[in-house]
Design a protein around this motif. Structure first.
Motif, PDB file in Angstrom:
ATOM      1  N   CYS A 146      36.384  12.041  65.850  1.00  0.00           N
ATOM      2  CA  CYS A 146      36.343  11.603  64.334  1.00  0.00           C
ATOM      3  C   CYS A 146      37.419  12.102  63.765  1.00  0.00           C
ATOM      4  O   CYS A 146      37.080  13.200  63.077  1.00  0.00           O
ATOM      5  CB  CYS A 146      35.156  11.743  63.800  1.00  0.00           C
ATOM      6  SG  CYS A 146      34.642  11.375  62.010  1.00  0.00           S
ATOM      7  N   GLY A 163      37.311  17.847  57.866  1.00  0.00           N
ATOM      8  CA  GLY A 163      36.595  17.456  58.601  1.00  0.00           C
ATOM      9  C   GLY A 163      35.086  17.816  58.365  1.00  0.00           C
ATOM     10  O   GLY A 163      34.087  17.849  59.275  1.00  0.00           O
ATOM     11  N   PRO A 195      30.203   8.327  66.922  1.00  0.00           N
ATOM     12  CA  PRO A 195      30.941   9.110  65.986  1.00  0.00           C
ATOM     13  C   PRO A 195      30.807   8.671  64.256  1.00  0.00           C
ATOM     14  O   PRO A 195      30.211   7.453  64.286  1.00  0.00           O
ATOM     15  CB  PRO A 195      32.463   8.504  66.415  1.00  0.00           C
ATOM     16  CG  PRO A 195      32.324   7.203  67.160  1.00  0.00           C
ATOM     17  CD  PRO A 195      30.948   7.273  67.882  1.00  0.00           C
ATOM     18  N   THR A 254      30.918  15.484  63.170  1.00  0.00           N
ATOM     19  CA  THR A 254      31.980  14.310  63.746  1.00  0.00           C
ATOM     20  C   THR A 254      31.047  13.501  64.157  1.00  0.00           C
ATOM     21  O   THR A 254      31.485  12.367  64.589  1.00  0.00           O
ATOM     22  CB  THR A 254      32.944  14.899  64.676  1.00  0.00           C
ATOM     23  OG1 THR A 254      32.091  15.561  65.877  1.00  0.00           O
ATOM     24  CG2 THR A 254      33.820  15.745  64.126  1.00  0.00           C
ATOM     25  N   ARG A 311      38.619   8.693  59.218  1.00  0.00           N
ATOM     26  CA  ARG A 311      37.819   8.925  57.823  1.00  0.00           C
ATOM     27  C   ARG A 311      38.490   8.325  56.623  1.00  0.00           C
ATOM     28  O   ARG A 311      37.889   7.694  55.796  1.00  0.00           O
ATOM     29  CB  ARG A 311      37.860  10.613  57.571  1.00  0.00           C
ATOM     30  CG  ARG A 311      36.951  11.436  58.445  1.00  0.00           C
ATOM     31  CD  ARG A 311      36.953  12.897  58.212  1.00  0.00           C
ATOM     32  NE  ARG A 311      36.417  13.501  59.366  1.00  0.00           N
ATOM     33  CZ  ARG A 311      34.804  13.985  59.028  1.00  0.00           C
ATOM     34  NH1 ARG A 311      34.584  13.924  58.047  1.00  0.00           N
ATOM     35  NH2 ARG A 311      34.435  14.693  60.126  1.00  0.00           N
ATOM     36  N   PRO A 329      29.725  17.050  69.655  1.00  0.00           N
ATOM     37  CA  PRO A 329      30.804  16.353  68.806  1.00  0.00           C
ATOM     38  C   PRO A 329      31.262  14.968  69.457  1.00  0.00           C
ATOM     39  O   PRO A 329      30.859  14.783  70.539  1.00  0.00           O
ATOM     40  CB  PRO A 329      32.324  17.453  68.963  1.00  0.00           C
ATOM     41  CG  PRO A 329      31.947  18.350  70.254  1.00  0.00           C
ATOM     42  CD  PRO A 329      30.566  18.119  70.470  1.00  0.00           C
TER      43      PRO A 329
END
Length: 844
Positions: free
Chosen positions: A353, A245, A448, A534, A358, A350
């Protein structure tokens, strides 16, 4: 310098606790010495002890810098910095502050590291052989690119129909991308293995390996995917230990990746310098940078080697960590060098995500590149080679078309249509598409990362940050109309002809606002998108009215400045505390200074009325000619390069790949010679010289022409090579022998002198000018022999740096300062390093 004698000005009381009718205390020895030195610097008979340096005496920062230099030469007086002068702006207060600091116990120095043995100095043979090996590497790479390009084009051209040609383009693009991405990785592991803390002498064979790997790593096509998980994956393959992340938005690629450790959930904003190496005293020093979990690193920061940040730690914008500094868990630090603070630099919460999101984003990004961008590029090349008569003639067998003048005339017309027709088309694209895309992303709403809205935002960011356009329109009245066209809110601008410089950046133009009467120098960057690891959120970012912004300023979305502020060069704009108005801000962390001084108001009579209208009309005419010259030189270069590769195409049937390889290799020296010639022509009659004038003076307009018309971006190609000094010398820099330049920048080349054996680290610069409101000032700067300018160090005009001096990372040496020989200066603004900074200048 101020237009009136200092000793005749009224004495003001600096101590509010003392009644006006109360007799001032008698002068002490230190006060008398300081007053005598200041009187000598300002060439007057007497300076009152209680008069304000700026408000009462009319002094300015240049005068006070000379005063500080004189004080430092007196062994019986403590050292004085510009920060001390601004905080204690009378002789009495300054002497008292110096006495208190001398009586206070010294801060304990960090635990000293064992010294690293200095690398043995290498002579001229190593210097020459290093250049030879680097040139050979470049020629070899040019041949490799020519061979792959020729083979790929021949294979694609063999397609029998459109679909076949498209599929061949996709396959070739995929293979080419794979090769170009894998080559730097293979070179790193074969030539280096794993990076470890060490010291590499520049110009040695070990340095050649370092330079080759660094150059390949930073020229990898995956660098274009900065901000995506693909870039993080690239760093992992190179050996970096990066958690889950993590979001990295900076295009400054770390080189010694095995020494980089980043914990889960960390976000690194754009324009952050983390290389895990530094150029220092004739050597490359490598060292670790360790970041914990959920770390926030804001924009325009520098992390030197041997630094660390604990879990949930934050580093503010325009700040730096110096070697040996460690931010504890949960610490919020800011400044240069960084120090503890209370501000929160994570402005957005946040969002969901995860790894799947990703991964899908990465796959879609690769497919878009392979299925759209690469075939489109190859297809455009195919159309040019098959449909443009001038180029078709070159490729057809038979007598060489290059011997016919008609070919050159046709090619001249063709390049003119492409170049001059492309500028208005791109301009039309920039004033329409970003406005439409801006409707899809709502300011203030948290989105996001790596979704549709993020893709729209990143497309707007890439599309509207066009350096060519801001360079074309900057430093002229046109820049106001251009920025408004792409979405800036400029209220009711007061046209000055220099409202903005040639470098203006933003995250999104639609949430960028600048008040009426504000003037901005080069290097403004709007931080109008807040990021976490995120999520992101657009935030309206407004600069107040009647401000003046110096160079290299990063302005955050929560900036706490209002109307009538002076934001000095490299200032850290505060994000907490009261709203600052009618004042000036300097340094990182910032402190207040006078909004203006008497000297800067010398030309105020030209800022309104008939004088302004007359001066602005004349400036607009001069700037129009400058813009035309900028376009003409760009078109001429485009035409010459087109002729060069047309010649290679003409020789290709007989010479094969060698013809294309020679064109690839020759384009770089041609680029250097062409731009050097352009710069020499521009400065043939009016060389850059020391100036103090209005922005409506023709001498300032000529300086703007000097900044705009000759290009200097090509010089970066020679970073880390002996050829960089050769190019600087061709451009008029008085530079010594065996100077190591890892990414140094100059704005006025003929006004700088650099001694033998200097080490100029990446991101360092010397700027021999300053503009404050409508006043322009410029003077020469000198860097002595054996000096080291740290990563991101910035030297202003009128500065002398003595032999063997060291400017630490992200230091800002203000105008007029004198750095003594073998001294070590640190900070923004820079000052002699005290005990609290000892131990940070060594290597690993």
């Amino acid at each position: 310098m101020t237009g009136k004698s200092l000793e005749v000005l009224a004495t003001g009381s600096a101590d509010p606790a003392r009644r006006h009718d109360e007799a001032p205390p008698p002068a002490t020895g230190a006060q008398e010495k300081l007053a005598l030195l200041l009187a000598d610097v300002t060439q007057v008979d007497e300076v009152p002890l209680d008069s304000h340096f700026f408000d009462d005496l009319g002094a300015d920062s240049l005068v006070m810098a000379h005063f500080c230099a004189r004080v430092r030469k007196c062994p019986d007086l403590p050292s004085v910095s510009m920060r001390d002068v601004y905080r204690h702006p009378t002789v009495r207060d300054l002497a008292a502050a110096l006495a208190r600091s001398g009586a206070a116990p010294a801060a304990p120095a960090p635990e000293a590291r064992p010294p690293v043995p200095a690398a043995a100095p290498l002579g001229r043979p190593h210097y020459v052989w290093c250049g030879v090996l680097q040139a050979a590497s470049f020629v070899g790479y040019a041949f490799l690119v020519a061979f792959v390009s020729a083979a790929g084009y021949d294979w694609i051209a063999g397609g029998t129909h459109i679909l076949d040609t498209y599929l061949r383009s996709v396959v070739f693009g995929a293979v080419l991308l794979l090769v170009l991405c894998a080559l730097p990785v293979l070179a790193k592991w074969l030539l280096i293995g794993r990076w470890k803390p060490e010291r590499i002498s520049v110009w040695s064979l070990a340095y050649v390996r370092f330079w080759l790997v660094k150059t390949l790593i930073r020229s990898n096509p995956l660098v274009l995917f900065v901000g995506s998980p693909l870039f993080v994956l690239y760093l992992k393959v190179l050996g970096a230990r990066i958690g889950r992340g993590v979001t990295i938005l900076s295009r400054n690629v770390p080189v010694c990746t095995d020494l980089l450790a980043v914990g889960d959930g960390t976000v690194i904003r754009k324009d952050v310098l983390i290389s895990c190496y530094r150029a220092h005293n004739g050597a490359i020093e490598t060292g670790p940078v360790t970041l914990g979990r959920d770390v926030v690193i804001s924009e325009a920061t520098v992390l030197d080697i041997g630094t660390s940040m604990g879990d949930r730690a934050q580093l503010g914008h325009a700040s730096s960590l110096h070697t040996g500094q460690a931010v504890p868990d949960g610490g919020h630090w800011h400044g240069s060098p960084a120090q503890p603070g209370d501000a929160d630099f994570l402005a957005v919460g946040p969002a969901r995500c995860g790894a799947v999101r990703r991964a899908v984003h990465s796959v879609l990004l690769l497919l878009t590149s392979l299925l759209v961008y690469v075939p489109l590029s190859v297809g455009c090349l195919g159309v040019l080679l098959s449909q443009v008569p001038q180029l078709t003639t070159v490729l057809d067998p038979g007598p060489a078309a290059l011997g016919e003048w008609v070919f050159y005339a046709d090619l001249l017309a063709f390049t003119a249509v492409v170049f001059f027709g492309g500028v208005p088309l791109v301009l039309l694209l920039l004033v329409t598409v970003p406005r439409l895309l801006g409707l899809l992303v709502e300011p203030g709403r948290v989105y996001p990362l790596y979704g549709f809205h993020h893709a729209v935002h990143r497309a707007t960011f890439r599309l509207t940050n066009r350096r060519f356009m801001t360079r074309l329109f900057g430093d002229s009245s046109c820049i106001v109309h251009y920025l408004r066209g792409i979405g800036y809110d400029l209220s009711r601008p007061e046209q000055t002809g220099s409202n903005f410089g040639t470098v203006v950046k933003h995250e999104s133009p639609s949430v960028s606002a600048v008040g009426s009467g504000t003037m901005v120098s080069d290097g403004l960057s709007f931080m109008n998108a807040d990021y976490s690891s995120t999520s992101f959120r657009l935030a309206r970012t407004s600069i107040g009215a009647h401000n003046f912004l110096g160079n290299r300023i990063t302005y955050p979305s929560r900036g706490r400045t209002g109307d009538n502020c002076l934001l000095a060069t490299k200032v850290m704009v505060p994000v907490d505390g009261p709203l600052r108005e009618n004042t000036g801000l300097l340094g990182s962390p910032c402190f207040e200074i006078p909004r203006s001084v008497l000297r800067d108001g010398t030309f105020d009579d030209l800022k309104s009325g008939a004088e302004l209208r007359s001066g602005l009309r004349a400036k607009n005419r001069h700037n129009a000619v400058t813009m035309a010259l900028f376009l003409a030189t760009g078109w001429t270069y485009f035409f010459c390069v087109t002729v060069l590769f047309a010649g290679a195409a003409d020789l290709y049937p007989r010479w094969g790949v060698v013809a294309l390889a020679l064109a690839n290799a020759f384009v770089l020296p041609f680029t250097v010679l062409y731009h050097v010639l352009v710069e020499r022509v521009v400065t043939a009659v009016h060389r850059p010289e020391p100036l103090f004038c209005s922005i409506y003076d023709v001498r300032f307009w000529r300086r703007e022409r000097y900044w705009k018309v000759p290009s200097e971006t090509y010089v970066r190609i020679f970073n880390g090579t002996p050829f960089k000094s050769v190019v600087w010398r061709m451009l008029g820099v008085r530079i010594g022998s065996r100077v190591f330049d890892d990414g140094f920048g100059l704005t006025e080349r003929p006004m700088v002198a650099i001694g033998d054996g200097c080490t100029l680290a990446a991101g360092s610069a010397v700027q021999c000018h300053s503009q404050e409101d409508g006043t322009f000032k410029s003077d020469r700067s000198t860097i002595g022999s054996g000096c080291t300018l740290g990563v991101g160090a910035f030297v202003h005009y009128g500065v002398t740096v003595g032999d063997g001096a060291l400017l630490e990372a992200d230091s800002f040496v203000m105008k007029g300062e004198t750095v003594p020989a073998h001294a070590r200066w640190v900070g923004n603004p820079a000052r002699p390093a005290g005990p609290e900074h000892d131990g940070g200048g060594g290597g690993f």
